[in-house]
Design a protein around this motif. Sequence first.
Motif, mmCIF file in Angstrom:
data_model
loop_
_atom_site.group_PDB
_atom_site.id
_atom_site.type_symbol
_atom_site.label_atom_id
_atom_site.label_comp_id
_atom_site.label_asym_id
_atom_site.label_seq_id
_atom_site.Cartn_x
_atom_site.Cartn_y
_atom_site.Cartn_z
ATOM 1 N N PRO A 222 0.828 -1.217 0.000
ATOM 2 C CA PRO A 222 0.000 0.000 0.000
ATOM 3 C C PRO A 222 0.864 1.269 0.000
ATOM 4 N N PRO A 223 0.273 2.396 -0.371
ATOM 5 C CA PRO A 223 1.001 3.669 -0.297
ATOM 6 C C PRO A 223 1.406 3.951 1.146
ATOM 7 N N PRO A 224 2.436 4.805 1.359
ATOM 8 C CA PRO A 224 2.849 5.124 2.733
ATOM 9 C C PRO A 224 1.742 5.863 3.491
ATOM 10 N N ASP A 225 1.842 5.843 4.826
ATOM 11 C CA ASP A 225 0.889 6.604 5.647
ATOM 12 C C ASP A 225 1.351 8.042 5.837
ATOM 13 N N HIS A 226 2.665 8.261 5.656
ATOM 14 C CA HIS A 226 3.251 9.583 5.892
ATOM 15 C C HIS A 226 3.703 10.197 4.566
ATOM 16 N N VAL A 227 3.880 11.505 4.583
ATOM 17 C CA VAL A 227 4.697 12.122 3.530
ATOM 18 C C VAL A 227 6.135 11.716 3.826
ATOM 19 N N VAL A 228 6.856 11.279 2.822
ATOM 20 C CA VAL A 228 8.274 10.941 3.018
ATOM 21 C C VAL A 228 9.090 11.927 2.197
ATOM 22 N N ARG A 229 9.884 12.728 2.895
ATOM 23 C CA ARG A 229 10.745 13.701 2.194
ATOM 24 C C ARG A 229 12.176 13.306 2.449
ATOM 25 N N ALA A 230 12.921 13.103 1.387
ATOM 26 C CA ALA A 230 14.282 12.586 1.566
ATOM 27 C C ALA A 230 15.326 13.506 0.960
ATOM 28 N N ARG A 231 16.468 13.548 1.645
ATOM 29 C CA ARG A 231 17.708 14.053 1.023
ATOM 30 C C ARG A 231 18.402 12.797 0.538
ATOM 31 N N TRP A 232 18.483 12.648 -0.753
ATOM 32 C CA TRP A 232 18.959 11.382 -1.303
ATOM 33 C C TRP A 232 20.235 11.632 -2.090
ATOM 34 N N HIS A 233 21.359 11.403 -1.414
ATOM 35 C CA HIS A 233 22.674 11.632 -2.023
ATOM 36 C C HIS A 233 22.734 13.022 -2.667
ATOM 37 N N GLY A 234 22.347 14.008 -1.857
ATOM 38 C CA GLY A 234 22.471 15.410 -2.284
ATOM 39 C C GLY A 234 21.258 15.945 -3.015
ATOM 40 N N ARG A 235 20.387 15.057 -3.490
ATOM 41 C CA ARG A 235 19.180 15.546 -4.164
ATOM 42 C C ARG A 235 17.995 15.440 -3.215
ATOM 43 N N VAL A 236 16.905 16.122 -3.599
ATOM 44 C CA VAL A 236 15.700 16.070 -2.776
ATOM 45 C C VAL A 236 14.632 15.290 -3.536
ATOM 46 N N VAL A 237 13.960 14.386 -2.848
ATOM 47 C CA VAL A 237 12.829 13.680 -3.471
ATOM 48 C C VAL A 237 11.764 13.480 -2.395
ATOM 49 N N TYR A 238 10.505 13.590 -2.795
ATOM 50 C CA TYR A 238 9.445 13.312 -1.819
ATOM 51 C C TYR A 238 8.411 12.376 -2.413
#
Length: 343
Positions: A222-238
Motif C-alpha cells: 500500500p502507499p505510505p501513511d506519511h509524507v516521506v521527504r528525503a535528502r537522497w545523495h544530495g538531491r531532494v525527493v518526496y
Amino acid sequence: MVGALTVVGGGAVGLTCALAAADRGWSVRVIDAGPRRRAADVAGGMLGCFAEGRPGEDRLLQIARASVDGWPDLLARLGDPDLSVAADTLLVAASSADLDELTRQVDFLADRIPGGADRLPRMTARQLRAAEPALSRTVAGGFRAIGEGAVDNRRLIAALDRALVAAGATVANGEVTDLDALPGDRILVAAGLGVRRLVPSVDVRGEKGEILRLARTWWSVPPPDHVVRARWHGRVVYVVPRADGVVVGATQYEAFDDDDRTPSAGGVADLLADAGELMPSLRTYELTEVAAGIRPSSPDGIPIVEQIDDRVIVAAGHGRNGIALAPWTAARFVELLDTSDDC
Ligand SMILES: Cc1cc2nc3c(=O)[nH]c(=O)nc-3n(C[C@H](O)[C@H](O)[C@H](O)COP(=O)(O)OP(=O)(O)OC[C@H]3O[C@@H](n4cnc5c(N)ncnc54)[C@H](O)[C@@H]3O)c2cc1C
C-alpha cells in the motif's frame, strides 16, 4: 451584500481567497483559464512548514506556520474527509552527509518554532522503517515532522469549487486580458504566473518542476501513511500518499518560457531513480502520469498580497508553497478587502 468581487484565477490561492470573501458576504465571480496553466493541478499538496523551512528564510517560516495553523479550519469548512492524505512527514537521509544537512535544517527550525525540538524528534533508521516499512534498508536516519501533513491537491480544487458554488459564487471558464473590462467593485488577480501579463509591475518568475503520479497495483504494497521527504545523495525527493498511489516530486529549476510545461527526460529519470531507491516497492507501481508545472515565485520567496490601486489586489508569487500558504493568503486578502472597503 458587501460588494461585488471578481477573482481572476481559479488555483489554490484564487479559490481560497474567493471563498473567504464569499463567506464574508461578497458577491463573488471567479474567472479561470483552466487547469493546463495551473500549478496547483500538478502539485504534491504538502502543507510544508517545518520541512520547507530553510536557513535565511525566517519570514517565510513565520508565514508558513501561521498558514499551517489555518488549515484545520479550512478543512472543516470544505467538509471532505478524504482531502487530507497524511498527518505527519518523515524527513529521511540516505547517507551521513545527507543526515548532517538535514540536522542543520532541523536545528534552524527547532530554534524558531515553539516546542520545535518536540515537534521534530530525531528518528533512527530502525524507527523510520518501523513507521514506514517500505523505506529502503539503507536509510541513514532522520526526523519526524509532527503535524506536517498533506492534502490531495486536485480534490482540494474540486472541493473549493463546490464550496464556492454552494456559497452562491459563480466559477466561469475564460481568459482575462483586460482588467478594466471586468465587472465588480474589487478585483483580485490570483492568476499565478499569469499575473505577469495582467499586472506587469508585479515581479513573479517561474520555477519549473517535474512531478510523477504512480498508481498502486493489486500486487504492490500500500502507499505510505506519511509524507516521506528525503535528502537522497544530495538531491531532494518526496513521496506523498494518495488514496490509490503516490505523487513523487519534484525537480526545481528556472523556467525560461512561461508556457513550457514539457517534462524533461533528465528530471523524470532522477525522480524515478531516487524514489525507487528510497522506497524500492514503488517499482511495482504503475507510472500513470508524468507532468511538469511552473511555480509562480516572488524574488524574495515571500508571497505578494498587495493592493495595486483602489480596485485591484494581487495575490501571487507563492513559489513552492502556494497550497500550504493559501489560508494565510486568504486571511491577508480579506484584511485588505476590509481596509479598502472602509475607504
Ligand atoms: C511540481 C510542483 C510541485 C508543487 N508542490 C507543492 C506542494 O507540495 N505544496 C505546496 O504548497 N505547493 C506546491 N507547489 C506550488 C503550488 O502549486 C503553487 O505555489 C500554487 O499552485 C500557486 O497557486 P496560484 O493559485 O497562485 O497559481 P496556480 O495554481 O498556477 O493557478 C493560477 C490559475 O490562474 C489561471 N489564469 C492564469 N492566467 C489567467 C488569465 N489571464 N485569466 C484567467 N485565468 C488565468 C490559470 O489557468 C490557473 O488556473 C508545487 C508546484 C509545482 C510546479
